[in-house]
Design an enzyme around this catalytic site. Structure first.
Site, PDB file in Angstrom:
ATOM      1  N   GLU A  51      28.377  53.932  23.109  1.00  0.00           N
ATOM      2  CA  GLU A  51      28.534  54.763  24.310  1.00  0.00           C
ATOM      3  C   GLU A  51      28.611  53.837  25.514  1.00  0.00           C
ATOM      4  OE1 GLU A  51      26.178  58.017  27.122  1.00  0.00           O
ATOM      5  OE2 GLU A  51      25.573  57.797  25.012  1.00  0.00           O
ATOM      6  N   HIS A  92      23.336  40.403  20.515  1.00  0.00           N
ATOM      7  CA  HIS A  92      24.722  40.710  20.188  1.00  0.00           C
ATOM      8  C   HIS A  92      24.809  42.018  19.419  1.00  0.00           C
ATOM      9  CE1 HIS A  92      23.339  38.421  16.559  1.00  0.00           C
ATOM     10  NE2 HIS A  92      23.901  39.446  15.965  1.00  0.00           N
ATOM     11  N   GLU A  94      29.059  39.642  16.870  1.00  0.00           N
ATOM     12  CA  GLU A  94      29.098  38.802  15.689  1.00  0.00           C
ATOM     13  C   GLU A  94      29.980  39.481  14.646  1.00  0.00           C
ATOM     14  OE1 GLU A  94      26.121  36.628  12.441  1.00  0.00           O
ATOM     15  OE2 GLU A  94      25.397  38.336  13.617  1.00  0.00           O
ATOM     16  N   ASN A 107      29.673  53.117  36.014  1.00  0.00           N
ATOM     17  CA  ASN A 107      29.168  53.705  37.251  1.00  0.00           C
ATOM     18  C   ASN A 107      30.144  53.403  38.382  1.00  0.00           C
ATOM     19  OD1 ASN A 107      26.406  54.718  36.474  1.00  0.00           O
ATOM     20  ND2 ASN A 107      26.202  52.585  35.836  1.00  0.00           N
ATOM     21  N   ARG A 136      26.413  49.282  29.844  1.00  0.00           N
ATOM     22  CA  ARG A 136      27.243  49.478  31.036  1.00  0.00           C
ATOM     23  C   ARG A 136      28.361  48.441  31.105  1.00  0.00           C
ATOM     24  NH1 ARG A 136      21.756  49.703  32.172  1.00  0.00           N
ATOM     25  NH2 ARG A 136      21.019  51.802  32.684  1.00  0.00           N
ATOM     26  N   HIS A 156      23.791  56.059  18.465  1.00  0.00           N
ATOM     27  CA  HIS A 156      24.682  55.231  19.280  1.00  0.00           C
ATOM     28  C   HIS A 156      23.888  54.231  20.108  1.00  0.00           C
ATOM     29  CE1 HIS A 156      24.222  59.166  21.534  1.00  0.00           C
ATOM     30  NE2 HIS A 156      23.679  58.320  22.394  1.00  0.00           N
TER      31      HIS A 156
END
Length: 349
Positions: free
Chosen positions: A141, A159, A207, A145, A94, A90
């Site tokens: 993932e 990208h 993309e 926060n 954030r 993965h």
């Protein structure tokens, strides 16, 4: 100098630490002792001198053998990397509003929310999204926060790539949902593949690549590097990836390299980009890392060190869940976390 003491010169060359050269020199010294050139010091002195010579020879020869053994071990570790069962698991980054991002990815990009977990004691939430189960697909993932609604993506991150069967239809859907299209559908510069670029609510670029049906629609992570040849060598040796293709675009002053653990039409790959004359980039604080599965995090960390990478977390189990990981930086400072394959599957149960 005491009368009768003979200094015997020893010829040294590039093989001075080999056992043959060491013991040859020792034999020469012992010959000097045996033909009584050290007789003025008495038999006991001669005997002690011989024993000291022999002791030193064993030490030097032992060091030579150890150095040879270490070199062999290093070679074995790098060879093991090529045989290790690795897969990109993965990519972690954030976002400022978890619900908004999940809505965009599921409604506009056709992803599924695979799982979500909140860690209030650590004040963050994770969400995993993708086009198939985590035990067989490369997924995203997301991390939110508590209280942080904006991040700096920086200039180093490029990208993510998503393979779709019809780029134009996908772009129309994204526009209808209020998404931002930064590059309309059309052939890639210098090629025939139809692509488009869009941005998610946090400004991450995606993309869209027009392809036939594929088992891995989430297909690329593009990062910019300051020395492409150095990066390729590191990803091949330390990460065990294969250089799938490399293309120079002098007209637009950049070169790309695709690396991964299998063909790019069936697997997620790393797209490394070198822009002519640019050796450093601002990485911001938004993009975090990729995670790669491995059969042995300890050998992985050793290989990373041997190839000039920096291990930022020594291999071992994570507190609480006992999943073994190690974290490292590539020569450009991009972070990767290696996760024990068996432990990862246990986490998913």
């Amino acid at each position: 100098m005491p009368q009768g003491l003979i200094l015997v010169p020893i010829q040294c060359d590039d093989n001075m630490y080999s056992e043959d050269s060491v013991f040859g020199a020792i034999a020469e010294l012992e010959g000097a002792v045996s033909d009584r050139k050290l007789q003025p010091f008495g038999l006991r002195t001669s005997k002690l001198f011989k024993e000291d010579i022999r002791s030193r020879s064993v030490t030097v020869a032992g060091n030579a053998t150890q150095a040879s053994s270490t070199a062999t071990t290093h070679e074995n570790v790098l060879e093991w990397v090529k045989q290790d069962k690795r897969r990109m698991l993965h990519v972690v980054y954030r976002v400022g509003d978890m619900d908004r991002t999940i809505k965009f990815y599921t409604e506009c990009l056709g992803m599924k929310l695979l799982r979500k977990r909140d860690i209030p004691e650590e004040r963050y939430t994770n969400a995993f999204l993708g086009y198939g189960p985590e035990d067989s697909h490369f997924v995203i993932e997301l991390t939110y926060n508590y209280g942080v609604d904006k991040y700096d993506i920086g200039s180093g991150f490029g990208h993510f790539g998503i393979a779709v069967e019809d780029v134009s239809k996908t772009v129309d859907l994204i526009k209808a949902k209020g998404g931002k299209v930064s590059r309309e559908p059309g052939p890639v510069k210098g090629g025939n593949t139809v692509i488009a670029f869009i941005e998610d609510p946090d400004g991450y670029k995606f993309e869209l690549l027009e392809r036939g049906p594929t088992p891995e629609p989430l297909c690329q992570v593009m990062l910019r590097v300051g020395d492409l040849d150095r990066a390729i060598e590191f990803y091949e040796k330390a990460y065990g990836m294969e250089l799938l293709r490399k293309k120079d675009n002098p007209e637009y002053k950049y070169t790309i390299a695709m690396l991964g653990y299998g063909p790019e039409d069936k697997n997620a790959v790393m797209e490394l980009t070198y822009n002519y004359g640019v050796t450093e980039y601002d990485k911001g604080n938004a993009y975090a890392q990729i995670a790669i599965g491995t059969d042995d995090v300890y050998k992985t960390a050793e290989a990373v060190k041997l190839c000039g990478g920096k291990v930022t977390r020594e291999p071992g189990p994570l507190p609480g869940i006992n999943t073994k990981i190690t974290a490292c930086l590539d020569p450009d400072g991009w972070k990767t976390v290696f996760v024990d394959n068996i432990d990862f599957l246990k986490e998913l149960e």
